[in-house]
Design a protein around this motif. Structure first.
Motif, PDB file in Angstrom:
ATOM      1  N   UNK A 116       0.844  -1.202   0.000  1.00  0.00           N
ATOM      2  CA  UNK A 116       0.000   0.000   0.000  1.00  0.00           C
ATOM      3  C   UNK A 116       0.877   1.248   0.000  1.00  0.00           C
ATOM      4  N   UNK A 117       0.408   2.326  -0.672  1.00  0.00           N
ATOM      5  CA  UNK A 117       1.256   3.504  -0.827  1.00  0.00           C
ATOM      6  C   UNK A 117       1.845   4.034   0.483  1.00  0.00           C
ATOM      7  N   UNK A 118       1.023   4.121   1.528  1.00  0.00           N
ATOM      8  CA  UNK A 118       1.517   4.760   2.755  1.00  0.00           C
ATOM      9  C   UNK A 118       2.681   3.976   3.376  1.00  0.00           C
ATOM     10  N   UNK A 119       2.507   2.643   3.482  1.00  0.00           N
ATOM     11  CA  UNK A 119       3.567   1.839   4.092  1.00  0.00           C
ATOM     12  C   UNK A 119       4.757   1.684   3.137  1.00  0.00           C
ATOM     13  N   UNK A 120       4.464   1.626   1.836  1.00  0.00           N
ATOM     14  CA  UNK A 120       5.575   1.515   0.879  1.00  0.00           C
ATOM     15  C   UNK A 120       6.444   2.771   0.952  1.00  0.00           C
ATOM     16  N   UNK A 121       5.811   3.946   0.989  1.00  0.00           N
ATOM     17  CA  UNK A 121       6.603   5.186   1.008  1.00  0.00           C
ATOM     18  C   UNK A 121       7.368   5.318   2.332  1.00  0.00           C
ATOM     19  N   UNK A 122       6.749   4.894   3.435  1.00  0.00           N
ATOM     20  CA  UNK A 122       7.473   4.913   4.721  1.00  0.00           C
ATOM     21  C   UNK A 122       8.714   4.019   4.618  1.00  0.00           C
ATOM     22  N   UNK A 123       8.555   2.856   3.978  1.00  0.00           N
ATOM     23  CA  UNK A 123       9.684   1.923   3.839  1.00  0.00           C
ATOM     24  C   UNK A 123      10.744   2.465   2.882  1.00  0.00           C
ATOM     25  N   UNK A 124      10.297   3.160   1.843  1.00  0.00           N
ATOM     26  CA  UNK A 124      11.264   3.744   0.903  1.00  0.00           C
ATOM     27  C   UNK A 124      12.086   4.825   1.634  1.00  0.00           C
ATOM     28  N   UNK A 125      11.431   5.621   2.454  1.00  0.00           N
ATOM     29  CA  UNK A 125      12.159   6.636   3.250  1.00  0.00           C
ATOM     30  C   UNK A 125      13.215   5.966   4.123  1.00  0.00           C
ATOM     31  N   UNK A 126      12.813   4.893   4.822  1.00  0.00           N
ATOM     32  CA  UNK A 126      13.764   4.186   5.692  1.00  0.00           C
ATOM     33  C   UNK A 126      14.913   3.612   4.869  1.00  0.00           C
ATOM     34  N   UNK A 127      14.574   3.107   3.683  1.00  0.00           N
ATOM     35  CA  UNK A 127      15.603   2.512   2.825  1.00  0.00           C
ATOM     36  C   UNK A 127      16.688   3.528   2.480  1.00  0.00           C
ATOM     37  N   UNK A 128      16.269   4.763   2.269  1.00  0.00           N
ATOM     38  CA  UNK A 128      17.249   5.774   1.868  1.00  0.00           C
ATOM     39  C   UNK A 128      18.291   5.988   2.969  1.00  0.00           C
ATOM     40  N   UNK A 129      17.865   5.834   4.225  1.00  0.00           N
ATOM     41  CA  UNK A 129      18.858   6.010   5.291  1.00  0.00           C
ATOM     42  C   UNK A 129      19.688   4.734   5.507  1.00  0.00           C
ATOM     43  N   UNK A 130      19.157   3.602   5.103  1.00  0.00           N
ATOM     44  CA  UNK A 130      19.936   2.360   5.234  1.00  0.00           C
ATOM     45  C   UNK A 130      21.020   2.234   4.164  1.00  0.00           C
ATOM     46  N   UNK A 131      20.760   2.828   2.988  1.00  0.00           N
ATOM     47  CA  UNK A 131      21.686   2.672   1.855  1.00  0.00           C
ATOM     48  C   UNK A 131      23.043   3.307   2.152  1.00  0.00           C
ATOM     49  N   UNK A 132      24.079   2.690   1.620  1.00  0.00           N
ATOM     50  CA  UNK A 132      25.409   3.302   1.648  1.00  0.00           C
ATOM     51  C   UNK A 132      25.482   4.325   0.511  1.00  0.00           C
ATOM     52  N   UNK A 133      26.446   5.211   0.569  1.00  0.00           N
ATOM     53  CA  UNK A 133      26.716   6.060  -0.587  1.00  0.00           C
ATOM     54  C   UNK A 133      27.141   5.124  -1.718  1.00  0.00           C
ATOM     55  N   UNK A 134      26.547   5.289  -2.888  1.00  0.00           N
ATOM     56  CA  UNK A 134      26.819   4.358  -3.995  1.00  0.00           C
ATOM     57  C   UNK A 134      25.820   3.205  -4.030  1.00  0.00           C
ATOM     58  N   UNK A 135      24.964   3.138  -3.001  1.00  0.00           N
ATOM     59  CA  UNK A 135      23.959   2.074  -2.942  1.00  0.00           C
ATOM     60  C   UNK A 135      22.768   2.378  -3.852  1.00  0.00           C
ATOM     61  N   UNK A 136      21.998   1.340  -4.157  1.00  0.00           N
ATOM     62  CA  UNK A 136      20.879   1.474  -5.094  1.00  0.00           C
ATOM     63  C   UNK A 136      19.607   0.866  -4.511  1.00  0.00           C
ATOM     64  N   UNK A 137      18.542   1.630  -4.640  1.00  0.00           N
ATOM     65  CA  UNK A 137      17.212   1.152  -4.275  1.00  0.00           C
ATOM     66  C   UNK A 137      16.489   0.851  -5.588  1.00  0.00           C
ATOM     67  N   UNK A 138      15.827  -0.292  -5.646  1.00  0.00           N
ATOM     68  CA  UNK A 138      15.140  -0.684  -6.887  1.00  0.00           C
ATOM     69  C   UNK A 138      13.695  -1.033  -6.544  1.00  0.00           C
ATOM     70  N   UNK A 139      12.757  -0.363  -7.201  1.00  0.00           N
ATOM     71  CA  UNK A 139      11.340  -0.588  -6.896  1.00  0.00           C
ATOM     72  C   UNK A 139      10.624  -1.021  -8.171  1.00  0.00           C
TER      73      UNK A 139
END
Ligand SMILES: C[S@@+](CC[C@H](N)C(=O)[O-])C[C@H]1O[C@@H](n2cnc3c(N)ncnc32)[C@H](O)[C@@H]1O
Length: 190
Positions: A116-139
């Motif tokens: 669902x959009x609300x939980x997906x976007x919350x998780x995407x926000x968290x993902x951005x802080x988990x990523x290393x510099x040079x890391x990639x998020x793929x949706x």
């Protein structure tokens, strides 16, 4: 052939950011195909954290990993990905090379259980802080099922709003595919 399927195309892009000994997250393990890809890519010195809210998905992924991967390098959580910061130990925050989301419903299962959009976007926000510099998020985003179009537009709107100086956001899709082609959004952390 890499280009025959948008998800294999996505994996070929992710391979650059996946190194032996790396840390990866599968935010929606489902049937476990992406988790197996991540587990094999990071190898025995790396680790994969996986999330799904359905017991069936966790069980299916666990057995696929046991059958298809040689390294026992994974931890699966039956939990919503919106809680990933609480589940992934702090020592890994800022060190994750790749995070994959494959949205929608579990193929072959109850189609009313969807991301669902609300939980997906919350998780995407968290993902951005988990990523290393040079890391990639793929949706990988699916439209066409009930709720899918809204999630597609809200998630892409969120990604579009990310600061260009901190992230590069790329969208890919097979634009000549009939129906509702899967959209894949990559967020590269600078
Ligand atoms: C398209 S499937 C994932 C496919 C999977 N990546 C694979 O390789 O087979 C989407 C999954 O997201 C899960 N899901 C739905 N909401 C979730 C949430 N809040 N947190 C984690 N997983 C969720 C569903 O249970 C479903 O298994």
């Amino acid at each position: 052939m890499i280009g025959s399927n948008i998800l294999s195309f996505a994996k070929s892009i992710l391979s650059d950011a996946l190194e032996s000994g790396g840390i990866a997250v599968d935010a929606t393990v489902g049937n476990g195909y992406d988790t197996v890809f991540l587990s094999r890519s990071v190898g025995s010195c790396g680790h994969v954290f996986g999330f799904d809210i359905q017991e069936e998905a966790i069980a299916q992924t666990e057995s696929r990993l046991e059958e298809e991967c040689t390294a026992a390098n994974w931890t699966l959580f039956k939990a919503g990905h919106e809680n990933m910061l609480e589940y992934i130990p702090e020592e890994f925050h800022g060190r994750v090379g790749v995070i994959m989301f494959n949205l929608g419903f579990l193929p072959g299962s109850d189609k009313s259980v969807i991301t669902k959009p609300e939980t997906t976007i919350a998780a995407v926000r968290s993902s951005l802080s988990l990523l290393s510099v040079g890391g990639v998020l793929c949706i990988a985003i699916y439209a066409g099922h009930p709720g899918g179009d809204d999630e597609d537009s809200e998630v892409r709107q969120f990604c579009r709003s990310l600061d260009y100086h901190s992230y590069r956001v790329v969208q890919s899709e097979m634009i000549n595919k009939p129906g509702h082609p899967i959209r894949v959004v990559f967020v590269f952390k600078l």
